[in-house]
Design a protein around this motif. Structure first.
Motif, PDB file in Angstrom:
ATOM      1  N   ALA A 368       0.827  -1.207   0.000  1.00  0.00           N
ATOM      2  CA  ALA A 368       0.000   0.000   0.000  1.00  0.00           C
ATOM      3  C   ALA A 368       0.859   1.253   0.000  1.00  0.00           C
ATOM      4  O   ALA A 368       0.610   2.201  -0.760  1.00  0.00           O
ATOM      5  CB  ALA A 368      -0.923  -0.012   1.222  1.00  0.00           C
ATOM      6  N   ILE A 369       1.875   1.244   0.845  1.00  0.00           N
ATOM      7  CA  ILE A 369       2.756   2.410   0.940  1.00  0.00           C
ATOM      8  C   ILE A 369       3.494   2.626  -0.380  1.00  0.00           C
ATOM      9  O   ILE A 369       3.554   3.747  -0.908  1.00  0.00           O
ATOM     10  CB  ILE A 369       3.755   2.221   2.101  1.00  0.00           C
ATOM     11  CG1 ILE A 369       3.019   2.291   3.443  1.00  0.00           C
ATOM     12  CG2 ILE A 369       4.862   3.269   2.049  1.00  0.00           C
ATOM     13  CD1 ILE A 369       3.875   1.874   4.631  1.00  0.00           C
ATOM     14  N   ALA A 370       4.075   1.556  -0.903  1.00  0.00           N
ATOM     15  CA  ALA A 370       4.879   1.684  -2.113  1.00  0.00           C
ATOM     16  C   ALA A 370       4.050   2.175  -3.296  1.00  0.00           C
ATOM     17  O   ALA A 370       4.456   3.101  -4.017  1.00  0.00           O
ATOM     18  CB  ALA A 370       5.527   0.343  -2.447  1.00  0.00           C
ATOM     19  N   ILE A 371       2.883   1.581  -3.501  1.00  0.00           N
ATOM     20  CA  ILE A 371       2.058   1.972  -4.647  1.00  0.00           C
ATOM     21  C   ILE A 371       1.554   3.401  -4.501  1.00  0.00           C
ATOM     22  O   ILE A 371       1.547   4.187  -5.456  1.00  0.00           O
ATOM     23  CB  ILE A 371       0.878   0.998  -4.808  1.00  0.00           C
ATOM     24  CG1 ILE A 371       1.388  -0.391  -5.197  1.00  0.00           C
ATOM     25  CG2 ILE A 371      -0.105   1.498  -5.851  1.00  0.00           C
ATOM     26  CD1 ILE A 371       2.131  -0.421  -6.509  1.00  0.00           C
ATOM     27  N   ARG A 372       1.163   3.756  -3.309  1.00  0.00           N
ATOM     28  CA  ARG A 372       0.621   5.104  -3.127  1.00  0.00           C
ATOM     29  C   ARG A 372       1.695   6.167  -3.344  1.00  0.00           C
ATOM     30  O   ARG A 372       1.458   7.182  -4.009  1.00  0.00           O
ATOM     31  CB  ARG A 372       0.020   5.230  -1.733  1.00  0.00           C
ATOM     32  CG  ARG A 372      -0.731   6.529  -1.539  1.00  0.00           C
ATOM     33  CD  ARG A 372      -1.681   6.419  -0.392  1.00  0.00           C
ATOM     34  NE  ARG A 372      -2.452   7.634  -0.249  1.00  0.00           N
ATOM     35  CZ  ARG A 372      -3.434   7.784   0.611  1.00  0.00           C
ATOM     36  NH1 ARG A 372      -3.782   6.779   1.381  1.00  0.00           N
ATOM     37  NH2 ARG A 372      -4.097   8.915   0.698  1.00  0.00           N
ATOM     38  N   ILE A 373       2.890   5.921  -2.796  1.00  0.00           N
ATOM     39  CA  ILE A 373       3.978   6.877  -2.999  1.00  0.00           C
ATOM     40  C   ILE A 373       4.352   6.943  -4.476  1.00  0.00           C
ATOM     41  O   ILE A 373       4.557   8.029  -5.042  1.00  0.00           O
ATOM     42  CB  ILE A 373       5.197   6.492  -2.142  1.00  0.00           C
ATOM     43  CG1 ILE A 373       4.888   6.701  -0.654  1.00  0.00           C
ATOM     44  CG2 ILE A 373       6.420   7.313  -2.541  1.00  0.00           C
ATOM     45  CD1 ILE A 373       5.994   6.221   0.274  1.00  0.00           C
ATOM     46  N   ALA A 374       4.450   5.780  -5.119  1.00  0.00           N
ATOM     47  CA  ALA A 374       4.856   5.741  -6.531  1.00  0.00           C
ATOM     48  C   ALA A 374       3.848   6.458  -7.416  1.00  0.00           C
ATOM     49  O   ALA A 374       4.228   7.179  -8.351  1.00  0.00           O
ATOM     50  CB  ALA A 374       5.031   4.289  -6.971  1.00  0.00           C
ATOM     51  N   ARG A 375       2.568   6.266  -7.143  1.00  0.00           N
ATOM     52  CA  ARG A 375       1.549   6.963  -7.929  1.00  0.00           C
ATOM     53  C   ARG A 375       1.634   8.466  -7.735  1.00  0.00           C
ATOM     54  O   ARG A 375       1.512   9.243  -8.695  1.00  0.00           O
ATOM     55  CB  ARG A 375       0.165   6.460  -7.535  1.00  0.00           C
ATOM     56  CG  ARG A 375      -0.212   5.120  -8.147  1.00  0.00           C
ATOM     57  CD  ARG A 375      -1.529   4.642  -7.607  1.00  0.00           C
ATOM     58  NE  ARG A 375      -2.195   3.724  -8.514  1.00  0.00           N
ATOM     59  CZ  ARG A 375      -3.335   3.110  -8.247  1.00  0.00           C
ATOM     60  NH1 ARG A 375      -3.943   3.333  -7.095  1.00  0.00           N
ATOM     61  NH2 ARG A 375      -3.876   2.292  -9.120  1.00  0.00           N
ATOM     62  N   ALA A 376       1.832   8.848  -6.490  1.00  0.00           N
ATOM     63  CA  ALA A 376       1.933  10.288  -6.221  1.00  0.00           C
ATOM     64  C   ALA A 376       3.154  10.880  -6.916  1.00  0.00           C
ATOM     65  O   ALA A 376       3.105  11.989  -7.460  1.00  0.00           O
ATOM     66  CB  ALA A 376       1.999  10.530  -4.712  1.00  0.00           C
ATOM     67  N   ALA A 377       4.260  10.129  -6.915  1.00  0.00           N
ATOM     68  CA  ALA A 377       5.499  10.628  -7.525  1.00  0.00           C
ATOM     69  C   ALA A 377       5.396  10.702  -9.043  1.00  0.00           C
ATOM     70  O   ALA A 377       5.892  11.656  -9.660  1.00  0.00           O
ATOM     71  CB  ALA A 377       6.668   9.739  -7.116  1.00  0.00           C
ATOM     72  N   SER A 378       4.761   9.701  -9.649  1.00  0.00           N
ATOM     73  CA  SER A 378       4.674   9.671 -11.113  1.00  0.00           C
ATOM     74  C   SER A 378       3.524  10.514 -11.642  1.00  0.00           C
ATOM     75  O   SER A 378       3.529  10.915 -12.812  1.00  0.00           O
ATOM     76  CB  SER A 378       4.504   8.228 -11.601  1.00  0.00           C
ATOM     77  OG  SER A 378       3.219   7.727 -11.263  1.00  0.00           O
ATOM     78  N   GLY A 379       2.537  10.743 -10.800  1.00  0.00           N
ATOM     79  CA  GLY A 379       1.356  11.470 -11.231  1.00  0.00           C
ATOM     80  C   GLY A 379       0.426  10.640 -12.093  1.00  0.00           C
ATOM     81  O   GLY A 379      -0.489  11.167 -12.725  1.00  0.00           O
ATOM     82  N   ARG A 525      15.108   9.660  -2.764  1.00  0.00           N
ATOM     83  CA  ARG A 525      14.524  10.809  -2.068  1.00  0.00           C
ATOM     84  C   ARG A 525      13.441  11.494  -2.882  1.00  0.00           C
ATOM     85  O   ARG A 525      12.368  11.810  -2.359  1.00  0.00           O
ATOM     86  CB  ARG A 525      15.630  11.813  -1.719  1.00  0.00           C
ATOM     87  CG  ARG A 525      15.133  13.013  -0.896  1.00  0.00           C
ATOM     88  CD  ARG A 525      16.277  13.935  -0.532  1.00  0.00           C
ATOM     89  NE  ARG A 525      17.339  13.211   0.155  1.00  0.00           N
ATOM     90  CZ  ARG A 525      17.342  12.916   1.456  1.00  0.00           C
ATOM     91  NH1 ARG A 525      16.304  13.289   2.203  1.00  0.00           N
ATOM     92  NH2 ARG A 525      18.336  12.265   2.007  1.00  0.00           N
ATOM     93  N   ASP A 526      13.688  11.717  -4.186  1.00  0.00           N
ATOM     94  CA  ASP A 526      12.704  12.445  -4.985  1.00  0.00           C
ATOM     95  C   ASP A 526      11.397  11.669  -5.111  1.00  0.00           C
ATOM     96  O   ASP A 526      10.332  12.265  -5.299  1.00  0.00           O
ATOM     97  CB  ASP A 526      13.267  12.777  -6.366  1.00  0.00           C
ATOM     98  CG  ASP A 526      13.686  11.531  -7.142  1.00  0.00           C
ATOM     99  OD1 ASP A 526      14.129  10.557  -6.500  1.00  0.00           O
ATOM    100  OD2 ASP A 526      13.567  11.517  -8.375  1.00  0.00           O
ATOM    101  N   ILE A 527      11.475  10.331  -5.001  1.00  0.00           N
ATOM    102  CA  ILE A 527      10.263   9.509  -5.037  1.00  0.00           C
ATOM    103  C   ILE A 527       9.603   9.493  -3.659  1.00  0.00           C
ATOM    104  O   ILE A 527       8.395   9.748  -3.515  1.00  0.00           O
ATOM    105  CB  ILE A 527      10.594   8.062  -5.466  1.00  0.00           C
ATOM    106  CG1 ILE A 527      11.282   8.037  -6.825  1.00  0.00           C
ATOM    107  CG2 ILE A 527       9.326   7.208  -5.464  1.00  0.00           C
ATOM    108  CD1 ILE A 527      10.440   8.491  -7.965  1.00  0.00           C
ATOM    109  N   MET A 528      10.374   9.189  -2.632  1.00  0.00           N
ATOM    110  CA  MET A 528       9.824   8.996  -1.293  1.00  0.00           C
ATOM    111  C   MET A 528       9.204  10.261  -0.720  1.00  0.00           C
ATOM    112  O   MET A 528       8.244  10.202   0.058  1.00  0.00           O
ATOM    113  CB  MET A 528      10.902   8.470  -0.347  1.00  0.00           C
ATOM    114  CG  MET A 528      11.438   7.096  -0.707  1.00  0.00           C
ATOM    115  SD  MET A 528      10.190   5.787  -0.591  1.00  0.00           S
ATOM    116  CE  MET A 528      10.008   5.674   1.191  1.00  0.00           C
ATOM    117  N   GLU A 529       9.711  11.416  -1.099  1.00  0.00           N
ATOM    118  CA  GLU A 529       9.160  12.652  -0.544  1.00  0.00           C
ATOM    119  C   GLU A 529       7.745  12.918  -1.035  1.00  0.00           C
ATOM    120  O   GLU A 529       7.044  13.760  -0.478  1.00  0.00           O
ATOM    121  CB  GLU A 529      10.089  13.828  -0.860  1.00  0.00           C
ATOM    122  CG  GLU A 529      11.328  13.818   0.036  1.00  0.00           C
ATOM    123  CD  GLU A 529      12.188  15.060  -0.134  1.00  0.00           C
ATOM    124  OE1 GLU A 529      12.113  15.693  -1.222  1.00  0.00           O
ATOM    125  OE2 GLU A 529      12.927  15.391   0.805  1.00  0.00           O
TER     126      GLU A 529
END
Length: 679
Positions: A368-379, A525-529
């Motif tokens: 859940a954490i990984a997908i949500r962060i990745a989606r937010a980072a990629s838009g 960092r640019d992804i995780m933030e």
């Protein structure tokens, strides 16, 4: 004139029944079941006294109090050694002859009891019953024997089974004079006892029919069953003396399925995945690669070792000591635990490409954490996935991409491909090593995230991982490596280190805390933030035990170089499986990482053979199947006798391949196949 020996009915009863707790005090109408049973027994004319034999467990106090209030004697003895409990109760009331009745038989008939006693006397035997063979309805079981015979049996047998079930040695040893009585017709299939909630429904229906009368005869009950069979349908699927052949864990598993959907919290631990109707199901303690079931029986785990959570073995002393120290100091507070910082720093140190870490406690949460962060980072919301971490995890992960409440979305329907219906158009599976398939997905869909395992049943071919990395970079896609299972098994950290490919994010779990709940999602960092722009938070992600266990586990792993040990052991296990297959002329296919090694017999009966292996090895004291999650505790001293015991099982399989029916060897159903892995 012969002196009549004192004849005492001893009713064994306790509150701690596994399948139906407190059953003897369950009310039928307004009356506790034990009271109905005792009042019916009190009409027996050949009985001098009635005594209830319970155990010293404090839970039995309400039972003891009620029995004594009714005017009957109650004696408390051993919980597990019921034979000793009977001897104690018989001596307490100076019995010469014991009539054994169990507290789960409220329809016990005094006329049947009297007939058994009279015939016992006339036949001058040590043991007499109506259960060998059983011809009366289950629930009328009556056994009569002398105290002297029981005392002799107790001195001659040390079998736990004999001492738990009281009379098998008297009946079966051939050392006692025995006789039995049979019903004029075989009614053994009728079930009038109470071991299960379904049984209780039947008994309630019977007493409700005859109310307010409670002293009706067993023949009247028989007539009722013949005229109104629907009253007896609730328990028709249960078999006679089922409880006598089932372990405590098997009984509790049946009970669990009534109150827990599926029986437990993890598909991979369901009894049906291993050995339906025979699997011990629950453990009382575990150490090294051994565990003990609820009956105290020890097994060596050459199976999935806590679903791969215990590379250092069960109950590693250093890890447990660190956790115990944390518990003593306090696991949770308003302030944060410092261990989460130390663990994050350690994981980044092991993976220099990563800069930041989020911790959780389960694989589903890490997803859940990984997908949500990745989606937010990629838009972008669309995800290409290769792996089998479980569509339950994927459903949760994917839906965490928006801000809606998930309460109404936990049970999605599945389409034929196994993708939740509400995710169609959002999640796109692709096959491992099929780079063209992934390229096609990217051409036809605006993919923002690629999530995949580093290695499947086979490793990467034709630079597959490097090609995926370049493809993700060229298209601005966040690449996630799911290392929840593979991490720390072949390298000290993520398996991707072995192949020289760096993802944007990686997830770790299972082995990270050696059995304690801890998972981690690491990333650039640019992804995780991007986590700061979306709500990702949970109270129990801040508890202290998980990070503490992980820090100590990593310390021990590094010192022992555990990844080298378990890889070498897994390769040795694989080689020895192959040796047995060659010896017996069987063809097997190997799969998995060396430390997660498994095999499949090349046969249409592969699943039945897996079940047979589990069945036969369980009888020899091993939890085993066709796969092993290797730990450092799987030493030659463990594995040498294991393979010696496995050899004749492969011989049985060879016989089946040559024509013997494997179904005749199985004592229950074939195990379930479980989820089918994506290729």
């Amino acid at each position: 004139m012969a002196v009549r020996m004192k004849t005492v009915v001893i009713v064994q009863a306790r509150m701690g029944s596994t399948r139906l707790p407190n059953k003897v005090m369950k009310t039928i109408g307004d009356t506790p079941m034990i009271e109905l049973l005792l009042s019916r027994l009190a009409l027996a004319k050949e009985v001098d006294q009635i005594v209830v034999a319970t155990s010293i467990d404090p839970r039995n106090q309400p039972l003891s109090d009620h029995v004594r209030a009714l005017g009957f004697q109650c004696v408390a003895g051993s919980e597990n050694d019921v034979m000793a409990r009977y001897i104690q109760a018989a001596r307490a009331c100076e019995a010469d002859v014991i009539v054994r009745v169990t507290g789960d038989c409220p329809l016990i008939d005094p006329e049947v009891v009297d007939e058994a006693i009279r015939t016992f006397r006339s036949r001058a035997v040590d043991y007499f019953s109506n259960i060998a063979p059983p011809t009366y309805p289950d629930g009328l079981d009556t056994e009569v024997f002398t105290l002297s015979a029981l005392e002799r049996a107790a001195s001659e047998t040390s079998s736990d089974y004999d001492h738990e079930h009281v009379t098998p040695y008297l009946r079966e040893s051939g050392r006692f004079k025995t006789a039995s009585m049979t019903c004029e017709q075989n009614l053994a299939s009728l079930r009038w006892t109470v071991d299960d909630p379904a049984d209780l429904k039947v008994i309630e229906a019977v007493f409700r029919h005859f109310a307010p009368q409670t002293h009706f005869s067993w023949r009247e009950v028989l007539a009722l069953q013949q005229s109104q069979p629907h009253l007896f349908e609730a328990n028709h699927q249960l078999t006679r003396n089922q409880g006598a052949t089932m372990g405590t864990g098997q009984k509790l598993w049946q009970r669990a399925k009534r109150v827990i959907p599926g029986g437990n919290m993890l598909l991979s631990k369901r009894a049906e995945m291993f050995l339906p109707e025979q699997w011990p199901a629950y453990f009382s303690r575990a150490k090294g690669c051994q565990l003990w079931d609820l009956d105290g029986k020890a097994y060596t785990d050459v199976s999935i070792m806590g679903i791969g959570t215990n590379i250092l073995g069960y109950g590693h002393p250093e890890v447990d000591a660190a956790v115990q120290q944390t518990v003593a100091a306090g696991n949770m507070s308003t302030l944060n635990c410092p261990e989460e910082v130390y663990l994050a720093e350690r994981l980044v140190e092991l993976h220099p490409w990563a800069d930041m870490v989020r911790l959780a406690r389960s694989g589903g949460e890490a997803n859940a954490i990984a997908i949500r962060i990745a989606r937010a980072a990629s838009g972008r919301d669309k995800v290409a996935v290769c792996g089998y971490h479980g569509w339950h995890d994927w459903y949760l992960s994917a839906n965490l991409g928006d801000e809606q409440n998930l309460a109404g979305h936990l049970l999605p329907g599945l389409d034929p491909k196994g993708v939740p219906q509400n995710l169609r158009g959002t999640v796109f599976p692709f096959n491992y090593n099929n780079f063209a398939e992934l390229e096609s997905l990217l051409k036809n869909h605006d993919i923002g995230v690629i999530k995949m395992e580093v290695v499947r049943n086979k490793g990467p071919e034709d630079n597959f991982l490097h090609k995926v990395r370049k493809l993700a970079t060229d298209h601005g896609i966040v690449l996630i490596f799911d290392e929840c299972t593979s991490g720390f098994r072949q390298t000290f950290g993520g398996l991707h280190k072995l192949y020289g490919v760096e993802p944007d994010m990686a997830m770790f779990g299972k082995a990270l805390g050696n059995g304690y709940a801890i998972t981690a999602t690491i990333g650039r960092r640019d992804i995780m933030e991007a986590a700061q722009s979306t709500f990702i938070s949970s109270t129990f992600w801040t508890e202290r035990i998980g990070p503490t266990a992980a820090l100590k586990t990593l310390e021990v792993m590094e010192r022992l170089k555990s990844w080298n040990t378990i890889t070498a052991t897994g390769l040795a296990i694989r080689a020895r499986w192959q040796q047995l297959a060659d010896k017996h002329g069987l063809k097997i296919d190997h799969w998995g990482l060396p430390a997660l090694t498994g095999f499949t017999i090349d046969s249409p009966h592969a699943l039945a053979y897996k079940t047979l292996i589990t069945q036969e090895m369980l009888g020899k004291g091993y939890l085993a199947g066709n796969s092993v999650y290797v730990s450092i505790e799987h030493t030659p001293a463990v594995l040498d006798p294991f393979f010696e015991a496995l050899d004749p099982v492969f011989g049985l399989i060879q016989q089946c391949e040559e024509g013997r029916d494997v179904a005749t060897l199985l004592k229950g159903p074939v195990c379930h196949a479980g989820f089918k892995r994506l290729n």
